[in-house]
Design a protein around this motif. Structure first.
Motif, short mmCIF file in Angstrom:
data_model
loop_
_atom_site.label_atom_id
_atom_site.label_comp_id
_atom_site.label_asym_id
_atom_site.label_seq_id
_atom_site.Cartn_x
_atom_site.Cartn_y
_atom_site.Cartn_z
N ALA A 157 0.85 -1.20 0.00
CA ALA A 157 0.00 0.00 0.00
C ALA A 157 0.88 1.25 0.00
CB ALA A 157 -0.91 -0.01 1.22
N GLY A 162 -0.39 0.80 4.87
CA GLY A 162 -0.57 -0.59 5.23
C GLY A 162 -0.16 -0.89 6.66
N CYS A 180 -5.52 1.76 -1.52
CA CYS A 180 -4.53 0.88 -0.90
C CYS A 180 -4.26 -0.40 -1.69
CB CYS A 180 -4.98 0.53 0.52
SG CYS A 180 -4.96 1.95 1.64
#
Length: 362
Positions: A157, A162, A180
């Motif tokens: 991401a 993330g 993402c």
């Protein structure tokens, strides 16, 4: 009707192979039998010229899949965990199969799509979210670590998004799922029936046994005709503090930066991290950072098997499921109870090879 048939419906619809997760009262949470059925079906359809593409959906109005049946996991873990380890092995192999599937694999991530639901959808060729989508890897909330290939998705991401999602267990709406890398297209839920009908019709019209590229073009055209611009991604406007705070070397320093940032959302994130399993949070940070260096999904799944089995052998997984699902008191008693109590040796145990018990996908 067998339990296996009841839990997963599989049928041909025009040129589509339809897989419907069918436990709506349990938010389509996954049993081992469901994973076995999905694998057998995908294996059969890979060689079936009638099937030009595969579509995954969930029964009911609430979601695609809320993840694994963690109540069953709780009971098995208390009995030694052999069944759950076998579940992990088969589940992760299906995740890898989906990522390499020879025909277009379309996942409709309508409603709640979490944990194992992400594993069955977000590695597909075409991933669709709707205005109702709630996508998450919420494992640290129950003493587990992101798995089903989710640690690869989180690691890839943008920036530190993330890490933020993995440590907090926070959920993504449709815009954030697209940002993402968990989804590709936004289709309003009211347009899904028309999209599925178009896919069934157009894949038949493509001709007998088209090659993978032809089928992919047909699917792409149908999806494009029904997709719309996605709602804004909430996380896009929070990248400054997320990237600055989560770039720290340790979870303790991440929390300190979040608390001292002066940003209300950052303080809320710190509170979420501190409420999750300290062991799982530290293992997650290590696993996500290592996942960034691994060359393939298969290599990440191998790591996730080690990590998940280590969690299964520990205290916090059973306790986390007890607090969230069994007793529902929302008051887990983690061991250790604080981040400072989790040592580097504790974290290393999660990443260590398992003697005689490796997944071996890579």
């Amino acid at each position: 009707m067998s339990a296996e048939v009841a839990e997963v419906r599989t049928f041909l619809d025009g040129g589509l192979g339809r897989i419907v997760l069918n436990r709506p009262r349990a938010l389509n949470s996954l049993t081992h039998g469901m994973i076995t059925t999905v694998r057998a079906t995908l294996d059969d359809w890979a060689a079936d010229d009638r099937v030009r593409a595969v579509v995954l959906t969930g029964a009911g109005e609430r979601g695609l899949c809320a993840g694994a049946d963690i109540r069953a996991m709780h009971d098995d873990a208390k009995a030694g965990g052999a069944g759950t380890r076998a579940f992990f092995r088969d589940e992760y192999r299906v995740n890898a199969l989906i990522a390499r599937y020879p025909k277009p694999y379309v996942a409709v991530m309508d409603g709640i799509t979490m944990g194992g639901g992400v594993g069955l959808s977000a590695h597909g060729a075409v991933r669709i979210v709707t205005e109702r989508s709630t996508v998450a890897m919420p494992e640290t909330r129950i003493g587990l670590v992101p798995d089903v290939g989710g640690s690869r998705l989180l690691a890839r991401a943008p920036g530190e998004l993330g890490i933020h999602l993995g440590l907090t267990s926070a959920a993504m709406g449709p815009g954030d799922a697209l940002l993402c890398g968990f989804a590709d297209h936004y289709v309003p839920s009211t347009r899904l029936p028309a999209l599925l009908a178009a896919l069934a019709r157009d894949t038949v019209d493509a001709g007998v046994a088209p090659d993978a590229a032809d089928a992919a073009d047909v699917v792409a055209a149908a999806v494009a005709a029904h997709a719309e611009p996605a709602p804004p991604a909430d996380l896009a406007g929070q990248r400054v503090w997320i990237d600055a705070c989560y770039a720290a070397d340790t979870v303790e320093e991440i929390v300190e930066r979040l608390l001292n940032s002066g940003v209300p959302e950052a303080k809320e994130a710190a509170e979420l991290v501190l409420g999750n399993s300290p062991t799982a949070v530290k293992a997650t940070l290590a696993a996500l950072r290592r996942a960034r260096t691994l060359p393939s999904l298969e290599a990440v799944l191998d790591q996730e098997y080690r990590v998940s089995c280590a969690a299964l052998d520990g205290h916090d997984l059973v306790e986390g499921i007890r607090a969230q699902v069994v007793d529902k008191d929302r008051d887990p008693r983690w061991e250790p109870a604080v981040l400072a109590g989790v040592t580097a040796v504790d974290v290393a145990r999660f990443l260590a090879p398992r003697e005689g018990d490796e997944l071996g996908l890579a």
